[in-house]
Design an enzyme around this catalytic site. Sequence first.
Site, PDB file in Angstrom:
ATOM      1  N   LYS A 188     -80.226-120.364   0.570  1.00 51.96           N
ATOM      2  CA  LYS A 188     -81.470-120.841  -0.050  1.00 51.96           C
ATOM      3  C   LYS A 188     -82.630-119.910   0.304  1.00 51.96           C
ATOM      4  O   LYS A 188     -83.409-119.522  -0.564  1.00 51.96           O
ATOM      5  CB  LYS A 188     -81.774-122.285   0.398  1.00 51.96           C
ATOM      6  CG  LYS A 188     -83.042-122.829  -0.244  1.00 51.96           C
ATOM      7  CD  LYS A 188     -83.432-124.218   0.229  1.00 51.96           C
ATOM      8  CE  LYS A 188     -84.854-124.538  -0.229  1.00 51.96           C
ATOM      9  NZ  LYS A 188     -85.384-125.778   0.319  1.00 51.96           N
ATOM     10  N   ASP A 199     -98.124-124.483   0.338  1.00 53.72           N
ATOM     11  CA  ASP A 199     -98.233-125.585  -0.614  1.00 53.72           C
ATOM     12  C   ASP A 199     -97.254-125.272  -1.721  1.00 53.72           C
ATOM     13  O   ASP A 199     -97.262-124.164  -2.279  1.00 53.72           O
ATOM     14  CB  ASP A 199     -99.649-125.779  -1.156  1.00 53.72           C
ATOM     15  CG  ASP A 199     -99.781-127.177  -1.749  1.00 53.72           C
ATOM     16  OD1 ASP A 199     -99.668-128.153  -0.976  1.00 53.72           O
ATOM     17  OD2 ASP A 199     -99.936-127.303  -2.974  1.00 53.72           O
ATOM     18  N   SER A 200     -96.395-126.227  -2.009  1.00 52.57           N
ATOM     19  CA  SER A 200     -95.297-125.929  -2.917  1.00 52.57           C
ATOM     20  C   SER A 200     -94.980-127.112  -3.797  1.00 52.57           C
ATOM     21  O   SER A 200     -95.475-128.216  -3.584  1.00 52.57           O
ATOM     22  CB  SER A 200     -94.068-125.523  -2.091  1.00 52.57           C
ATOM     23  OG  SER A 200     -93.865-126.435  -1.032  1.00 52.57           O
ATOM     24  N   TYR A 249     -86.421-132.026  -3.639  1.00 51.59           N
ATOM     25  CA  TYR A 249     -85.697-131.995  -4.912  1.00 51.59           C
ATOM     26  C   TYR A 249     -84.466-131.085  -4.877  1.00 51.59           C
ATOM     27  O   TYR A 249     -83.846-130.855  -5.921  1.00 51.59           O
ATOM     28  CB  TYR A 249     -86.649-131.546  -6.032  1.00 51.59           C
ATOM     29  CG  TYR A 249     -87.850-132.454  -6.196  1.00 51.59           C
ATOM     30  CD1 TYR A 249     -87.769-133.635  -6.932  1.00 51.59           C
ATOM     31  CD2 TYR A 249     -89.074-132.141  -5.596  1.00 51.59           C
ATOM     32  CE1 TYR A 249     -88.863-134.479  -7.069  1.00 51.59           C
ATOM     33  CE2 TYR A 249     -90.184-132.981  -5.723  1.00 51.59           C
ATOM     34  CZ  TYR A 249     -90.059-134.141  -6.470  1.00 51.59           C
ATOM     35  OH  TYR A 249     -91.149-134.973  -6.592  1.00 51.59           O
ATOM     36  N   SER A 282     -98.248-127.323   8.845  1.00 48.22           N
ATOM     37  CA  SER A 282     -97.458-128.227   8.005  1.00 48.22           C
ATOM     38  C   SER A 282     -96.963-129.392   8.839  1.00 48.22           C
ATOM     39  O   SER A 282     -96.711-129.244  10.037  1.00 48.22           O
ATOM     40  CB  SER A 282     -96.251-127.477   7.429  1.00 48.22           C
ATOM     41  OG  SER A 282     -95.393-128.375   6.762  1.00 48.22           O
ATOM     42  N   ASN A 283     -96.815-130.544   8.186  1.00 48.91           N
ATOM     43  CA  ASN A 283     -96.237-131.712   8.849  1.00 48.91           C
ATOM     44  C   ASN A 283     -94.838-132.009   8.306  1.00 48.91           C
ATOM     45  O   ASN A 283     -94.279-133.065   8.576  1.00 48.91           O
ATOM     46  CB  ASN A 283     -97.150-132.934   8.662  1.00 48.91           C
ATOM     47  CG  ASN A 283     -98.468-132.740   9.400  1.00 48.91           C
ATOM     48  OD1 ASN A 283     -98.493-132.675  10.620  1.00 48.91           O
ATOM     49  ND2 ASN A 283     -99.563-132.591   8.657  1.00 48.91           N
TER      50      ASN A 283
END
Length: 195
Positions: free
Chosen positions: A173, A69-70, A152, A7-8
């Site tokens: 979270k 991926d989300s 978000y 991931s970046n």
Amino acid sequence: MKLVIASNNAHKIAEIKTIIGGFFEEIYSLKELSLEIDPEETGKTFEENALLKARAVTEATGMCALSDDSGLCVEALNGAPGVYSARYAGVGHDDGENNALLLKNMQDKTLRKAYFVSCVALTYPDGKEIIAEGRTYGSILTELKGNNGFGYDPLFYSDDLKKSFGEASAEEKNTVSHRGRALAALKEKLTGQHG
Ligand code: ITT
């Protein structure tokens, strides 16, 4: 087992490291290995994109890779922004612009239900692949609340936490988040295999 997080997104990497820390012997980010790998996310599903990202890193490094991926799926917007969550306001736009567009598109909506999805993919150099998914439910607020997290988070009111992800601590979270749940499901699959 050594692992590269494919991931970046620095926020995601921090969450993933906290959640799976201790489960793998050594965990590296692409940046820590000075690797620049950012494949185009051409998939139509979270699973396709997660596999695409993890495979690219395993192919380039010969190491195990874990991708996420989300995205956010909003009922009143027929599931948008979905797989396009990172580029909702256009490629190169930031979280602030994505949130502003979401608020605008939700202006006249009374039905505000939404959920986050995370699909995680773990790929091995021998070709083995493991996938897991997690979801978390809530609704879209009418204004930003809180500065924690990323993306978000300030607009997502969590049904579990009874406050926005932007108002939640990282620990809170991670306990209920889509990513926390996807990684918990992945750990279960791994324990089932090795334990
Ligand atoms: P990598 O592909 O490099 O991992 P990315 O940010 O491009 O990073 P995605 O393509 O999976 O990752 O897009 C995910 C987007 O969905 C992210 O940029 C946010 O806009 C949103 N998102 C995902 N998880 C989130 C979370 O926990 N809180 C808030 N927004 C989230």
